[in-house]
Scaffold this active site. Sequence first.
Site, PDB file in Angstrom:
ATOM      1  N   GLY A  10     -12.408  11.364 -29.324  1.00  0.00           N
ATOM      2  CA  GLY A  10     -11.360  10.906 -30.225  1.00  0.00           C
ATOM      3  C   GLY A  10     -10.793   9.558 -29.801  1.00  0.00           C
ATOM      4  CB  SER A  12      -6.147   7.104 -27.273  1.00  0.00           C
ATOM      5  OG  SER A  12      -5.598   5.941 -27.842  1.00  0.00           O
ATOM      6  CG  ASP A  36     -13.511   0.098 -32.043  1.00  0.00           C
ATOM      7  OD1 ASP A  36     -13.150   0.783 -33.023  1.00  0.00           O
ATOM      8  OD2 ASP A  36     -12.933   0.134 -30.942  1.00  0.00           O
TER       9      ASP A  36
END
Lengths: 176, 176, 176, 176
Positions: A10, A12, A36
């Site tokens: 997940g 973080s 990302d």
Amino acid sequence: MTQVIVLNGGSSSGKSGIVRCLQAVLPDPWLTFGADSLIEAMPASMEGSPGGIEITEDGGVVIGPKFRALERAWAEGLVTMVRAGARIIVDDIFLGGAESQQRWRQALDGLRVLWVGVRCDAKIAAGRETARGDRVTGMAAAQAEVVHRGVVYDLEVDTTHTESLECARAIAARAG
Amino acid sequence: MTQVIVLNGGSSSGKSGIVRCLQAVLPDPWLTFGADSLIEAMPASMEGSPGGIEITEDGGVVIGPKFRALERAWAEGLVTMVRAGARIIVDDIFLGGAESQQRWRQALDGLRVLWVGVRCDAKIAAGRETARGDRVTGMAAAQAEVVHRGVVYDLEVDTTHTESLECARAIAARAG
Amino acid sequence: MTQVIVLNGGSSSGKSGIVRCLQAVLPDPWLTFGADSLIEAMPASMEGSPGGIEITEDGGVVIGPKFRALERAWAEGLVTMVRAGARIIVDDIFLGGAESQQRWRQALDGLRVLWVGVRCDAKIAAGRETARGDRVTGMAAAQAEVVHRGVVYDLEVDTTHTESLECARAIAARAG
Amino acid sequence: MTQVIVLNGGSSSGKSGIVRCLQAVLPDPWLTFGADSLIEAMPASMEGSPGGIEITEDGGVVIGPKFRALERAWAEGLVTMVRAGARIIVDDIFLGGAESQQRWRQALDGLRVLWVGVRCDAKIAAGRETARGDRVTGMAAAQAEVVHRGVVYDLEVDTTHTESLECARAIAARAG
């Protein structure tokens, strides 16, 4: 010898830190790609548009067909990079749990893949989200459990009490 | 009631994360300033120039008189902000240990300051430096101990085994 | 000899580029502060909260009393930095036009200030906003004219057809 | 209909701004990849290491065999993405001029490619490098001419006097 390391966890949970440590400890140079960098490669208008990727106020993520089409082509490209000799770390968030893994399994068919789950206690991940100063809060808690649902791993690491570098060493040892 | 919180710790000890958590948990809005934001405010040419700030290959830092002059004026400005009603978190690296604290003591004279030491085991900090992907490696290890030499604190936190948010809560409790 | 250079211009008008060039061409080291660095110093929660700073969908900006209080203290601090010998470039967006300038005039009273207007054609600024890939579009067009309304300058530069470096040289020549 | 747009130009010639504008004006979503994103995907240790990529003090760039091997595999992957339906913008710096183009020609063989030269006057590019605040200065001037040596284009744009958005529109018109 492993050709692809897939890290799933997940927001973080500490994947990026582990990736950088992995690249530092693995003897050969590995390329890294992930959710990302894929979003970075897309038009800015993909974010927040229907059919693209939308982030809800409470940290939910909705993925549309335009995003999926580009993602599929991108994943096929990664497979070619591996067949051409590159070794690759994929860093992803399996929003669909087992179903996401299934998609990757098909894409990576025929390659030697190491499946790694990156876990982090939901409350701890939420605290790290605050420490990072991310604008959208809630993602860490929302994703902590759901991304692992039904997913099968070769190895799981947990950043709740283990440093990124130590996790990376454990993964590298298995990647041989 | 505390007007200034000074956090001192080496590179990669976790100060920035604690600062963001502090700003999130403190009931009033606090401003934060530090070594990084000061350097950001300076001309790019200050970095790497004699008289400015030079970073050696092994992660050492050499500060010159031009840098010091601007830093002094900047610190006086921070004091005025506090006297004008702002509450401030200062995030610094006491390269000179007790001597650095003495400089801050003089600058902040008359204000209610909470002195906080942010410790992190040198090896752990070095690992986090790798995880962050910083270009200059070696700073974390070089600074871990030396910045605390002779410094006196109201409170010390240690990020080796404690999360940023938990450290921030302990500090906030003391800042009243 | 000028102690403070105030640059006022809308979003994407090219202020940041001019600031970096100014710091490169001015013979002494100048510190730079502005709306962006102030927001950076505030808690993340200030953005999007009533009383703080809110950005509307069409690129409008609403500033509340909590933000203003910190801004006032911060501006007083900048004045002290100047009196302590630092020379400062302030880079701001006068959302209130003449009224914003009046606030700065009071804050900077007694200092030798060079007021500089940074203009850019609204359509060109909007195009540069796209080129920068900013998430919030519309700010450039919304602010291009309004921030100059009723403002009095010592010097105006226009980035529509003039490079940042050339603008900076013209400003530096006047800053003496 | 064009499948790949290759933009070649020196550092600070304005390629990134054109890419973002292209992604905004092209009717379909295009993915973008380039030298920067490739370096981002590599281990941090590639930068500054023999065999990897080294940047000399005067802004020169030396590319080694390890870097080249990964780049080749990566380029093959991009081709697969295109064959799988994605349309791609490649943003590169042809350090070897015609020889670099020849490498790309072989990699992209069989695809419909639009070759675009992004020019910028060397002095102007050097000024923009200063405005961007890049740490390594000299790259813009060093690369401005040499990257175009012997390269053949379908279209050339010049950012010296033309905005990114206008350049992007000219390219998009040709990409059909």
